[in-house]
Design a protein around this motif. Structure first.
Motif, PDB file in Angstrom:
ATOM      1  N   ASP A   1     -13.626  -4.024  -5.399  1.00  0.00           N
ATOM      2  CA  ASP A   1     -13.057  -5.107  -6.226  1.00  0.00           C
ATOM      3  C   ASP A   1     -12.874  -6.388  -5.424  1.00  0.00           C
ATOM      4  O   ASP A   1     -11.881  -7.124  -5.600  1.00  0.00           O
TER       5      ASP A   1
ATOM      6  N   THR B   1      -4.030  -1.956  -3.612  1.00  0.00           N
ATOM      7  CA  THR B   1      -4.766  -2.574  -4.710  1.00  0.00           C
ATOM      8  C   THR B   1      -4.579  -4.083  -4.704  1.00  0.00           C
ATOM      9  O   THR B   1      -3.453  -4.577  -4.570  1.00  0.00           O
ATOM     10  N   ASN B   2      -5.697  -4.784  -4.832  1.00  0.00           N
ATOM     11  CA  ASN B   2      -5.687  -6.249  -4.948  1.00  0.00           C
ATOM     12  C   ASN B   2      -4.875  -6.913  -3.835  1.00  0.00           C
ATOM     13  O   ASN B   2      -4.027  -7.775  -4.081  1.00  0.00           O
TER      14      ASN B   2
ATOM     15  N   GLY C   1       0.786  -1.215   0.000  1.00  0.00           N
ATOM     16  CA  GLY C   1       0.000   0.000   0.000  1.00  0.00           C
ATOM     17  C   GLY C   1       0.822   1.271   0.000  1.00  0.00           C
ATOM     18  O   GLY C   1       2.069   1.248  -0.056  1.00  0.00           O
TER      19      GLY C   1
ATOM     20  N   TRP D   1     -13.703  -0.686   0.876  1.00  0.00           N
ATOM     21  CA  TRP D   1     -13.156  -1.842   0.174  1.00  0.00           C
ATOM     22  C   TRP D   1     -13.894  -1.990  -1.152  1.00  0.00           C
ATOM     23  O   TRP D   1     -15.110  -1.831  -1.212  1.00  0.00           O
TER      24      TRP D   1
ATOM     25  N   SER E   1      -9.385  -4.252  -2.858  1.00  0.00           N
ATOM     26  CA  SER E   1      -8.648  -2.990  -2.849  1.00  0.00           C
ATOM     27  C   SER E   1      -9.237  -2.082  -1.773  1.00  0.00           C
ATOM     28  O   SER E   1     -10.458  -2.031  -1.591  1.00  0.00           O
TER      29      SER E   1
ATOM     30  N   THR F   1      -9.308   1.830   0.039  1.00  0.00           N
ATOM     31  CA  THR F   1      -9.017   3.262   0.042  1.00  0.00           C
ATOM     32  C   THR F   1      -9.521   3.827   1.361  1.00  0.00           C
ATOM     33  O   THR F   1     -10.677   3.621   1.730  1.00  0.00           O
TER      34      THR F   1
ATOM     35  N   SER G   1      -4.039   3.796   0.205  1.00  0.00           N
ATOM     36  CA  SER G   1      -4.624   2.939  -0.818  1.00  0.00           C
ATOM     37  C   SER G   1      -3.770   1.700  -1.009  1.00  0.00           C
ATOM     38  O   SER G   1      -2.541   1.747  -0.915  1.00  0.00           O
TER      39      SER G   1
END
Length: 316
Positions: free
Chosen positions: A200, A120-121, A109, A198, A188, A190, A118
């Motif tokens: 995806d 991702t995945n 992150g 959360w 993911s 943010t 943030s």
């Protein structure tokens, strides 16, 4: 790693400290003063930390001034022989206001200078010794004129779960083909000061779940077995509508051809446990009695030791 990277704590958060040492000002401010270096040291108050030790790391971001000057940019801080250190010493600049952020584990992150984290995945499907807890800190302010000890308070971004099976049948039972599915193991994140989102999120099926034990698991009366190598960590779930624990079993005085298949919903009949929140720990217990009524009990334990228990009797 010699131990699981999961953080086991009895407090609602895990605390680390950014230790600022040395004088507030110097007559030769243009020259680095070794006593005015920014150093790191862990402070543990209400927590029991089992893996922030030798070889473990967290990451730090930091800025000062306007326009902002980036001092730490995901800089890895590692415990080496009980000393927390990083590459390239940074020094306090007199007259400057600082803001620091941190995240655990290092390398996962990113914090921006406007306070947005943030990732991702993020995949948290690991089990056993490879389980990873994702934590982020609240922002911490500092002033170059007044070096002081700055405490990072880390917040758990995941939910912790454990699945235990036991029996009261005196001759014991045999368990096979245990699976957890219909839950998300990757997503993911943010986060800012006002919201945590959360997105995806994937959903694992019975065919691709990483949480599976084929067995046979020989279970004697009064002995517990923890499915999936113990604690697992998952993103928070707003709904458990599709979450299922399935397995087959037969009594040890029976033949394997008499095995019964059980699929337990983690939503229905669990006394209002319809979601998993970040920072909460959930323990699901399945009891196989001498009859065929399977009892599922879930105990909700968050990191400040408040708990409640509910149970559900299936008709299988």
């Amino acid at each position: 790693m010699k131990t699981a990277r999961i953080i086991r704590s009895i407090g609602a958060s895990v605390t680390l400290a950014l230790l600022i040492t040395g004088c507030a000002k110097s007559e030769t401010a243009s020259l680095p003063n070794p006593q005015n270096a920014i150093d790191f040291s862990p402070l543990v108050t209400r927590s029991v930390v089992t893996s922030l030790g030798e070889g473990d790391s967290f990451a730090v971001w930091g800025w000062y001034g306007s326009p902002s000057v980036n001092v730490f940019d995901g800089t890895t801080v590692t415990n080496i022989q009980n000393v927390w250190s990083y590459d390239g010493t940074r020094y306090w600049v007199p007259g400057q206001e600082y803001t620091f952020y941190a995240a655990y584990p290092a390398g996962e992150g990113h914090w921006s200078n406007d306070g947005i984290y943030s990732i991702t995945n993020f995949d948290c499907s690991a089990t056993g010794a490879n389980v990873v807890d994702l934590m982020t800190s609240s922002p911490v302010n500092g002033n170059g004129d007044y070096p002081r000890q700055v405490v990072f308070t880390f917040h758990h971004e995941l939910s912790k779960l454990k699945f235990i099976i036991r029996t009261t049948e005196t001759e014991g039972v045999t368990i096979k083909n245990a699976k957890l599915f219909g839950v998300s193991t990757q997503g993911s994140l943010t986060k800012n000061s006002s919201s945590t989102v959360w997105s995806d999120l994937n959903t694992i099926t019975s065919d691709n779940t990483p949480y599976s034990e084929n067995g046979p698991i020989m279970l004697s009366a009064g002995k517990n077995h923890e499915f999936f190598e113990g604690d697992i960590m998952l993103p928070p779930h707003t709904s458990l509508e599709n979450a299922k624990l399935a397995f087959s079993y037969y009594y040890n005085w029976e033949d394997e051809t008499n095995a019964r298949s059980v699929e337990l919903s983690l939503l229905n009949g669990t006394g209002g446990v319809t979601s998993w929140a970040a920072g909460n720990s959930y323990e699901y217990s399945v009891n196989i009695p001498a009859t065929n009524d399977i009892k599922l009990t879930v105990t909700i334990v968050d990191w400040n030791e408040q708990d409640a228990s509910v149970s559900w009797i299936s008709g299988n």
